[in-house]
Design a protein around this motif. Structure first.
Motif, PDB file in Angstrom:
ATOM      1  N   UNK A 187       0.730   9.437   5.405  1.00  0.00           N
ATOM      2  CA  UNK A 187       0.190   8.158   4.935  1.00  0.00           C
ATOM      3  C   UNK A 187       0.933   6.996   5.553  1.00  0.00           C
ATOM      4  N   UNK A 205     -22.117  14.542   6.835  1.00  0.00           N
ATOM      5  CA  UNK A 205     -20.659  14.437   6.841  1.00  0.00           C
ATOM      6  C   UNK A 205     -20.060  15.291   5.740  1.00  0.00           C
ATOM      7  N   UNK A 248      -7.952   4.722   1.680  1.00  0.00           N
ATOM      8  CA  UNK A 248      -8.196   4.845   3.111  1.00  0.00           C
ATOM      9  C   UNK A 248      -6.922   5.152   3.885  1.00  0.00           C
ATOM     10  N   UNK A 249      -5.788   4.997   3.232  1.00  0.00           N
ATOM     11  CA  UNK A 249      -4.548   5.288   3.962  1.00  0.00           C
ATOM     12  C   UNK A 249      -4.123   6.736   3.850  1.00  0.00           C
ATOM     13  N   UNK A 250      -4.512   7.361   2.777  1.00  0.00           N
ATOM     14  CA  UNK A 250      -4.112   8.747   2.616  1.00  0.00           C
ATOM     15  C   UNK A 250      -5.102   9.629   3.354  1.00  0.00           C
ATOM     16  N   UNK A 251      -4.621  10.448   4.247  1.00  0.00           N
ATOM     17  CA  UNK A 251      -5.544  11.316   4.976  1.00  0.00           C
ATOM     18  C   UNK A 251      -6.198  12.284   4.003  1.00  0.00           C
ATOM     19  N   UNK A 301       0.828  -1.201   0.000  1.00  0.00           N
ATOM     20  CA  UNK A 301       0.000   0.000   0.000  1.00  0.00           C
ATOM     21  C   UNK A 301       0.865   1.255   0.000  1.00  0.00           C
ATOM     22  N   UNK A 303       4.554  19.813   0.985  1.00  0.00           N
ATOM     23  CA  UNK A 303       3.274  19.108   0.995  1.00  0.00           C
ATOM     24  C   UNK A 303       3.457  17.650   0.636  1.00  0.00           C
ATOM     25  N   UNK A 332      -5.111  18.662  11.484  1.00  0.00           N
ATOM     26  CA  UNK A 332      -4.842  19.857  10.673  1.00  0.00           C
ATOM     27  C   UNK A 332      -5.716  21.012  11.127  1.00  0.00           C
ATOM     28  N   UNK A 358     -16.683  -0.838   0.319  1.00  0.00           N
ATOM     29  CA  UNK A 358     -16.369  -1.930   1.242  1.00  0.00           C
ATOM     30  C   UNK A 358     -17.622  -2.558   1.812  1.00  0.00           C
ATOM     31  N   UNK A 418      -6.971   7.738   9.470  1.00  0.00           N
ATOM     32  CA  UNK A 418      -6.677   8.646   8.374  1.00  0.00           C
ATOM     33  C   UNK A 418      -7.390   9.970   8.596  1.00  0.00           C
ATOM     34  N   UNK A 424      -7.968  14.967   4.129  1.00  0.00           N
ATOM     35  CA  UNK A 424      -7.849  16.415   4.258  1.00  0.00           C
ATOM     36  C   UNK A 424      -6.498  16.875   3.744  1.00  0.00           C
ATOM     37  N   UNK A 425      -5.509  16.082   4.075  1.00  0.00           N
ATOM     38  CA  UNK A 425      -4.148  16.397   3.637  1.00  0.00           C
ATOM     39  C   UNK A 425      -4.078  16.389   2.124  1.00  0.00           C
ATOM     40  N   UNK A 426      -4.694  15.373   1.574  1.00  0.00           N
ATOM     41  CA  UNK A 426      -4.682  15.250   0.128  1.00  0.00           C
ATOM     42  C   UNK A 426      -5.405  16.421  -0.499  1.00  0.00           C
ATOM     43  N   UNK A 460      -7.178  -2.982  -3.569  1.00  0.00           N
ATOM     44  CA  UNK A 460      -5.941  -2.206  -3.377  1.00  0.00           C
ATOM     45  C   UNK A 460      -6.218  -0.720  -3.450  1.00  0.00           C
ATOM     46  N   UNK A 465      -3.158  19.237  -0.497  1.00  0.00           N
ATOM     47  CA  UNK A 465      -2.136  19.055  -1.527  1.00  0.00           C
ATOM     48  C   UNK A 465      -2.698  19.335  -2.912  1.00  0.00           C
ATOM     49  N   UNK A 512      -7.652   0.349  -0.276  1.00  0.00           N
ATOM     50  CA  UNK A 512      -6.626   0.436   0.772  1.00  0.00           C
ATOM     51  C   UNK A 512      -5.849   1.735   0.685  1.00  0.00           C
ATOM     52  N   UNK A 513      -5.429   2.060  -0.536  1.00  0.00           N
ATOM     53  CA  UNK A 513      -4.648   3.289  -0.695  1.00  0.00           C
ATOM     54  C   UNK A 513      -5.492   4.501  -0.318  1.00  0.00           C
ATOM     55  N   UNK A 532      -0.327   6.421   8.918  1.00  0.00           N
ATOM     56  CA  UNK A 532      -1.632   5.767   8.910  1.00  0.00           C
ATOM     57  C   UNK A 532      -1.490   4.277   8.621  1.00  0.00           C
TER      58      UNK A 532
END
Lengths: 329, 361, 327
Positions: A305, C251, C163-166, A15, A297, A270, C200, A263, C168-170, C157, C173, C160-161, A308
């Protein structure tokens, strides 16, 4: 258990690798060519000369797979991701890793403290509600939970600031809470806590509300099962029934949710950092966007990530401990 | 499609084998074993007849049915329907054959989609094969409903609003909507109350005559099977133990397993019951993961000898029986022989001891 | 609406085992079944809290649509700055009451009018995002669950990716890359990160439904994969999807407000609740002009609360429990 662990770690690595690809694509690929990419990195004010320099420095003219390789492993003079290099901040030339190194502890203090708080509050109120459904306590907790669940984090933060900092300090003359800032744990543990109380509450309360609802419903499901009824019939004390038998089963959906929320946690951090002016990762990220400072960034996205993914692996292990069936899968 | 005359072979299964691999390993799953669900079955079904298929749970009859209708892919072997080899056809190639070959399922509660209306469920075959639509489809669906004894006014109801017997009728209506040639009934009455069973069985008989259907009737209840079948095949652990005309099986069953099954069928007359010898088989059916060597029945067979442990008996007529009646047994049962008095003559290690499993699974 | 008498014409004769055949089946009249939708709707109607919330939401929607009416009644445009009458001598906004029912903001704009216009953004984003997210998630979840193996692995997959990247951060960015936020960015990011949870859940359900006999029956009839997915499996999944969608709206509203608060959502001068709260925080303004912070916050809170209660009601309508608190 060992095999499970290995498998889980391998998945996590996969991942992470995909995340780096996603991040790379986002930042280094642009249909209109290397010039646009350079402009992103250099900022709006960059001159053409500077842009060309960026293209040269970062090798933006090279084929994509080479660029990715440099990004990942590194080129001469420029360590890549796997060697701990994330480029330099384009304004002050400070290595991104340095910035992150300073900002990370703040965010992690915030995140970890808040999650402990919210799990504790959420679980406690949820279980208490479930154990006495429809009682006054239950209605009270559920209503409060609904209320706070509907409140955005930053609103709560600002309201807390307004009341506890501003009103307390100016109107009641009780300077109990500081407005902003962070004090490292190593400097002064008490001040560390003192400065973190309001941010922790901000971040924790909203999530606690969600967990109150979740643990209440999960606990109610479990308490309705036949085996709980059997345990009671056997004569076990209610406390033992609930805590020892009921809780174990009720925890699993909560742990799952927690994994997903990790996550979101960074996002909440933030916002909280913005409200309380704490210079953690989130704050730096928002600064960076205002400065159009891409390397920072990018670095934050990858680090966050990774955090997480790691946290998720830990959560999965806890899950496997709670529910042995998972290990056999 | 050819319109075969009665007596032509409609379905021929030859050496059908279906193994389900058991996988292990975390990232790369290797097959470490296989469940031998169906292990070499050959049989024929002729136009217009009813072939009964009986056996205990786990003997592979349902799996065989699904192999025949290609709901599963065959591990090996062939299935010929109406002269055509359908063993390896892909989904779209199979589609035209599916009009001719339908299945009725066991569970009246699980075989109908609870979220769809009955009219839509029965109308599915018409929709899938593009045969009728709109008012025409509705009319034909209602015809099908009447055919099985349902009130066509209930077209818009949900399955939950019907009783078990009625739901089974819905399933039958769905299967017969396109007038198939072959209908495989997978334990169609096992989940119903006894009084309703009679109705549904009679309905199936009537429909067979009316629509010139061919049935494969799967059940574990011997008395039901006897009533409806022309020929019967007895299965054990993935293979056919005995096959022959219905009455021959019941009066002159050659395989000890058949005899054991027959002796377990209750007879209403208490005096007759007392006089009968009960053949009680020791233990459970061995695991299909690791079937016994030679004749699969040898661990539980009252007549087992050493040959049974080493050689797998072929399915051929025994003791002068006509070709249509075959049994897979080295020491078949004579008429009048009471095998409850027999003792097995093989070593203890090959036998089931008192309710346990030997060396399997 | 009648259920009809089960005993009447459907009766089967126990002796002969056959049923009566209808005499004249020309255009046989048809009895309406009571669908699960109907039942859910009735349960929802009886839930007082949900009904009240629905009414509140309706009021908010009306306010949003009729926002120009607010502007014309007060005589203040949404982006009109009233630096003379709106701001006091020291430059700080005037308070509640008088010409400005809810006060003014730092630029002398009418808070009430801006809140009404802000409702438009929030509602739009909330509903549109929820709809898009749920659609994508449901389709991909169906595919992953039913088409199995390769499709499942790929989709898995990606989930998974995601859900791993936050998220808000993204979003931050992405806004940096795009050079600023916008409403499209908000909807895109929210949908991009939201669909995975839906997928899911849907996938999990599909995996269990897939083994049911009626799916086998559909396959034996010759139905193709896509037909099975959308005609047989989907109706069994849609209830969950709707519940998720209705809980996703609040939400999304909160997320949109958060993004705007971070200045990567709707750009000024467009009125937006999150944006207003951000402006209220600038320079500690809220400490002297509390209305500028409190009223947009209240608007957000009430809207979100109403949608949450309604969402809870929808969920209970589809899946009633005995332990519901307020009956």
């Amino acid at each position: 258990m060992g095999r499970f662990l290995v498998r889980r770690i391998l998945q996590g690595l996969l991942v992470m690798w995909l995340v780096t690809i996603a991040a790379f694509c986002l930042f280094f690929i642009d249909p209109s060519g290397p010039m646009s990419v350079a402009r992103r990195i250099g900022g709006r004010q960059a001159t053409t000369q500077q842009l060309h320099r960026i293209i040269h420095d970062l090798g933006l003219n090279q084929p994509l797979y080479k660029q990715y390789w440099h990004f990942l492993w590194g080129a001469p003079g420029r360590p890549g991701l796997l060697q701990g290099g994330l480029g330099r901040d384009y304004y002050f030339g400070e290595p991104v890793t340095h910035i992150l190194y300073q900002a990370a502890p703040i965010t992690f203090s915030l995140a970890i403290g808040a999650s402990v708080l919210w799990l504790a509050m959420g679980l406690a109120s949820g279980i208490l509600s479930a154990v006495r459904p429809r009682s006054f306590l239950d209605r009270f907790f559920t209503t409060i939970a609904l209320f706070f669940y509907s409140m955005p984090t930053f609103v709560l933060g600002l309201l807390l600031l307004l009341i506890f900092y501003f009103d307390f300090t100016t109107k009641l003359h009780l300077a109990w809470f500081p407005a902003a800032g962070y004090v490292a744990f190593s400097h002064n543990p008490w001040e560390w806590v003192h400065h973190l109380i309001l941010p922790w509450m901000t971040l924790a309360v909203v999530s606690a509300a969600a967990y109150t609802r979740l643990s209440r419903s999960s606990m109610l499901d479990v308490l309705g099962e036949d085996y709980i009824r059997t345990a009671r019939a056997k004569g076990l004390t209610e406390r033992r029934v609930v805590l020892r038998h009921g809780l174990r089963a009720a925890l699993t959906p909560i742990v799952t949710q927690f994994g997903i929320d990790l996550a979101v946690l960074i996002g909440g951090a933030i916002v909280t950092e913005q409200v309380f002016s704490m210079q953690g990762l989130g704050f730096e990220a928002v600064q960076a966007i205002n400065n159009q400072d891409l390397p920072v960034i990018l670095g934050i996205v990858i680090v966050a990530s990774a955090a997480v993914v790691i946290a998720n692996i830990v959560v999965d292990i806890i899950y496997a401990v709670l529910d042995p069936r998972v290990r056999l899968n | 499609m050819t319109t075969g005359t009665s007596g032509d072979v409609l379905l021929r299964a030859t050496d059908v084998v279906k193994h389900f691999p058991v996988r292990s390993g975390s990232i790369f799953r290797r097959a470490v074993g296989a469940v031998h669900a169906v292990d070499g079955v050959s049989l024929e079904v002729r136009q217009g007849e009813t072939l009964g298929l009986v056996g205990e749970t786990g003997c592979g009859k349902s799996t065989l049915a699904r192999c025949i209708t290609r709901l599963y892919d065959l591990t090996s072997g062939t299935v010929e329907f109406d002269g055509a080899d359908i063993s390896k056809l892909g989904a779209s190639a199979m589609r035209p054959y599916r009009r001719e070959m339908q299945m009725i399922f066991q569970d009246p509660y699980g075989s109908l989609n609870p979220r769809r209306r009955v009219g839509s469920i029965i109308g599915d075959p018409f929709a899938i094969h593009g045969i009728a639509s709109g008012q025409d489809r509705r009319r034909r669906v209602q015809e099908a409903m009447e055919l099985v004894g349902l009130n066509p006014e209930h077209y818009n109801r949900f399955p939950a609003e019907f009783s078990g017997g009625q739901r089974q009728r819905i399933g039958i209506a769905r299967a017969l909507a396109l007038r198939p040639k072959l209908v495989i009934c997978d334990e169609p009455v096992s989940a119903l109350d006894v009084s309703i069973q009679a109705q549904v069985i009679n309905l199936l008989s009537d429909l067979q005559k009316e629509l010139n259907l061919t049935y494969i009737f799967i059940a574990h209840d011997l008395s039901v099977v006897r009533h409806v079948s022309d020929r019967v095949a007895v299965m054990y652990l993935g293979k056919v133990a005995e096959i022959g005309p219905s009455e021959d099986i019941y009066q002159k069953g050659r395989h000890p397993y058949t005899q054991a099954l027959l002796s377990a069928v209750p007879v209403p007359d208490p005096r007759k019951m007392e006089g009968r010898a009960r053949i009680v088989l020791a233990g459970d059916v061995p695991s299909p993961l690791n079937p016994p060597t030679g004749c699969r029945f040898h661990p539980r067979c009252p007549k087992a000898r050493d040959t049974c442990v080493s050689e797998d008996p072929p399915l051929i007529p025994r003791l002068g029986d006509p070709p249509i009646h075959a049994a897979a047994c080295h020491f078949p049962v004579e008429v009048g022989e009471d095998i409850s008095l027999s003792t097995p003559q093989i070593s203890e290690s090959e036998r089931v001891i008192e309710g346990g499993l030997i060396g399997n699974a | 609406m009648t259920i009809g008498n089960v005993g009447a014409t459907g009766e089967l004769d126990l002796v002969t085992g056959t049923g009566p055949v209808e005499e004249a089946p020309e255009a046989a009249k048809v009895i309406q079944g009571r669908s699960p939708w109907r039942l859910a709707y009735e349960r929802l109607r009886r839930d007082r809290a949900a009904v009240i919330s629905a009414v509140i939401i309706l009021i908010i929607v009306v306010c949003a649509i009729a926002a120009p009416v607010f502007a014309s009644i007060t005589g203040h445009g949404v982006n009109q700055q009233f630096r003379v009458i709106g701001l006091k001598a020291d430059g700080f906004p005037t308070g509640v009451g008088g010409k400005f029912p809810l006060g003014t903001d730092d630029q002398g704009r009418d808070v009430l009018v801006r809140i009404a216009y802000g409702a438009r953004v929030s509602l739009l984003v909330g509903v549109v995002t929820s709809a898009i997210t749920v659609t994508i998630g449901a389709i991909l979840g169906l595919m992953a669950g039913y088409l199995g193996r390769t499709v499942d692995t790929i989709v898995g997959r990606i989930i998974d990716v995601t859900l791993s990247i936050p998220f808000l951060l993204f979003a931050v960015a992405l806004a940096a890359v795009e050079g600023g936020g916008s409403i499209t960015l908000v909807i895109t990011v929210l949908a991009l990160f939201g669909w995975s949870s839906v997928a899911r859940i849907v996938r999990g359900q599909v995996l269990s439904i897939r083994e049911r006999e009626y799916i086998e029956a559909a396959r034996s009839l010759g139905a193709g994969s896509w037909r099975i997915m959308f005609i047989d499996i989907f109706p069994n999944v849609i209830a969950q999807v709707i519940v998720y969608a209705s809980l996703l709206i609040p939400l999304s509203i909160v997320s949109e407000a958060t993004l705007s608060y971070l200045s990567i959502g709707v750009q000024p001068p467009t009125a937006d609740w999150g944006q207003m709260i951000f402006e209220a925080q600038q320079g500690g303004l809220y400490q002297v002009a509390w209305w500028f912070l409190v009223f947009p916050s209240l608007a957000l809170l009430i809207t979100t609360l109403a949608f949450n209660i309604l969402g809870d009601g929808v969920r209970d309508a589809f899946d009633p429990r005995a332990d519901r608190l307020f009956v």
